[in-house]
Design a protein around this motif. Sequence first.
Motif, mmCIF file in Angstrom:
data_model
loop_
_atom_site.group_PDB
_atom_site.id
_atom_site.type_symbol
_atom_site.label_atom_id
_atom_site.label_comp_id
_atom_site.label_asym_id
_atom_site.label_seq_id
_atom_site.Cartn_x
_atom_site.Cartn_y
_atom_site.Cartn_z
ATOM 1 N N VAL A 30 0.819 -1.225 0.000
ATOM 2 C CA VAL A 30 0.000 0.000 0.000
ATOM 3 C C VAL A 30 0.849 1.270 0.000
ATOM 4 C CG1 VAL A 30 -2.050 -1.034 1.014
ATOM 5 C CG2 VAL A 30 -0.236 -0.209 2.524
ATOM 6 N N VAL A 31 2.060 1.194 -0.478
ATOM 7 C CA VAL A 31 2.934 2.370 -0.530
ATOM 8 C C VAL A 31 2.357 3.412 -1.488
ATOM 9 C CG1 VAL A 31 5.206 3.200 -1.243
ATOM 10 C CG2 VAL A 31 5.009 1.073 0.055
ATOM 11 N N GLY A 32 2.511 4.670 -1.133
ATOM 12 C CA GLY A 32 2.100 5.755 -2.022
ATOM 13 C C GLY A 32 0.792 6.389 -1.609
ATOM 14 N N LEU A 33 0.107 7.012 -2.585
ATOM 15 C CA LEU A 33 -1.177 7.638 -2.307
ATOM 16 C C LEU A 33 -2.200 6.589 -1.888
ATOM 17 C CD1 LEU A 33 -1.700 10.281 -5.150
ATOM 18 C CD2 LEU A 33 -1.282 10.723 -2.719
ATOM 19 N N GLN A 34 -2.960 6.908 -0.864
ATOM 20 C CA GLN A 34 -3.959 5.977 -0.360
ATOM 21 C C GLN A 34 -5.268 6.113 -1.124
ATOM 22 O OE1 GLN A 34 -2.919 3.612 2.115
ATOM 23 N NE2 GLN A 34 -1.131 4.580 1.164
ATOM 24 N N THR A 35 -5.816 4.986 -1.547
ATOM 25 C CA THR A 35 -7.048 4.979 -2.330
ATOM 26 C C THR A 35 -8.200 5.599 -1.556
ATOM 27 O OG1 THR A 35 -6.316 2.957 -3.422
ATOM 28 C CG2 THR A 35 -8.648 3.522 -3.630
ATOM 29 N N ASP A 36 -8.314 5.239 -0.274
ATOM 30 C CA ASP A 36 -9.344 5.797 0.599
ATOM 31 C C ASP A 36 -8.669 6.453 1.795
ATOM 32 O OD1 ASP A 36 -11.661 4.878 -0.842
ATOM 33 O OD2 ASP A 36 -11.183 2.860 -0.143
ATOM 34 N N PRO A 37 -8.413 7.767 1.730
ATOM 35 C CA PRO A 37 -7.716 8.448 2.829
ATOM 36 C C PRO A 37 -8.370 8.222 4.195
ATOM 37 C CG PRO A 37 -7.881 9.888 0.929
ATOM 38 C CD PRO A 37 -8.717 8.683 0.613
ATOM 39 N N GLY A 38 -9.696 8.207 4.244
ATOM 40 C CA GLY A 38 -10.385 8.014 5.508
ATOM 41 C C GLY A 38 -10.052 6.687 6.159
ATOM 42 N N ARG A 39 -9.909 5.643 5.348
ATOM 43 C CA ARG A 39 -9.560 4.330 5.873
ATOM 44 C C ARG A 39 -8.227 4.392 6.604
ATOM 45 N NH1 ARG A 39 -6.313 0.068 4.753
ATOM 46 N NH2 ARG A 39 -7.133 -2.038 5.127
ATOM 47 N N THR A 40 -7.300 5.177 6.095
ATOM 48 C CA THR A 40 -5.967 5.297 6.680
ATOM 49 C C THR A 40 -6.032 5.707 8.146
ATOM 50 O OG1 THR A 40 -5.163 5.986 4.504
ATOM 51 C CG2 THR A 40 -3.699 6.357 6.363
ATOM 52 N N GLY A 41 -6.951 6.610 8.463
ATOM 53 C CA GLY A 41 -7.098 7.048 9.849
ATOM 54 C C GLY A 41 -7.921 6.099 10.682
ATOM 55 N N LEU A 42 -8.981 5.556 10.115
ATOM 56 C CA LEU A 42 -9.882 4.676 10.865
ATOM 57 C C LEU A 42 -9.179 3.425 11.357
ATOM 58 C CD1 LEU A 42 -13.076 5.019 8.640
ATOM 59 C CD2 LEU A 42 -12.857 5.789 11.012
#
Length: 321
Positions: A149-161
């Motif tokens: 999952v390196v790089g831009l995250q497909t779902d930014p919200g998931r990154t925090g959750l």
Amino acid sequence: MKTTKISICLPTCNRPELLVESLTSCLAQTHENIEILIGDDSSDHRTQALIDSTYLHESRVIYVRNEPALGQADNIASLFDRATGDKILLIHDDDALKTDCIERLLSAWDLHPDLDIAFGDQYQMNDHGVVDIEASKKLNTDYHRTDAVVGLQTDPGRTGLVQMMPNNGWLANADLVKKISYRKQYGIGCEYVFGAQICIAAAQVFYLKEYVSYYRKTDVSMSKTTARSTTAAAVLAYDFLKSLKLDKKLEPARELALKRIVPIVVSVYARNHQPALALGIALSHLYAYDYGLNKRLYFHLMLVLKGLTATGTLKSSTQNG
């Protein structure tokens, strides 16, 4: 990005010995355009004496002693408010940065100028600052920081959750950080809430597969001392997650987050004389226990049964009395 001003926000409380290590790592950054804002909630003057004697002539260090103490959330929020940089980095007083942390995280903006947040991997170290490589690998894997999952995250919200973004050592645009900020109504769950909310609000989040900071695992951390209390961070995070309104595409992320948090919450309530509540949470989130395939479920059911028995005995004694 060499001219970008970075505000390093460094909250501290009664740990001048550790603060020195953290502050030294901040001052050693290869990116030179920085300010280091310290918010001191200490109950004594040791930290203030340290700053006055050692860093008095260091113009990049801007120290404020909070009288009275503000508490975790308000201390950090006040640091964000004081920041004058284009971007903000948060680091706690018992953690530290690699010397090229800011430089490496800023490189993500060279690739994606519209980026909101960048973060990387954390080393895990013990009380004495010794890094455990295997524990570090597990730490990052457990929080979904992997090569895939390196790089831009497909779902930014998931990154925090799912807590992929660490609670410090990240770099983010100052205006977004100030807009979300830390909020004391979430108690010591404010770290999780901030991470979730800032990623949900972000348009672009970048994960750099490099070690950029050090996380110190201690026996006296706030999370450990309150771990079995109903004010534990996990309990507060659970309440926040359950009430949070999300787009349908983020529901799998909520479920993944709850899978980590629910067993902790069930254990907390079972141990704090609320077995019925614990049982209800466990049964309504059986996926958190792999639908009965996880032995942890049966241990928690045993705790619940023990609690129910104790409650029944107490009621009987009260009625007889």
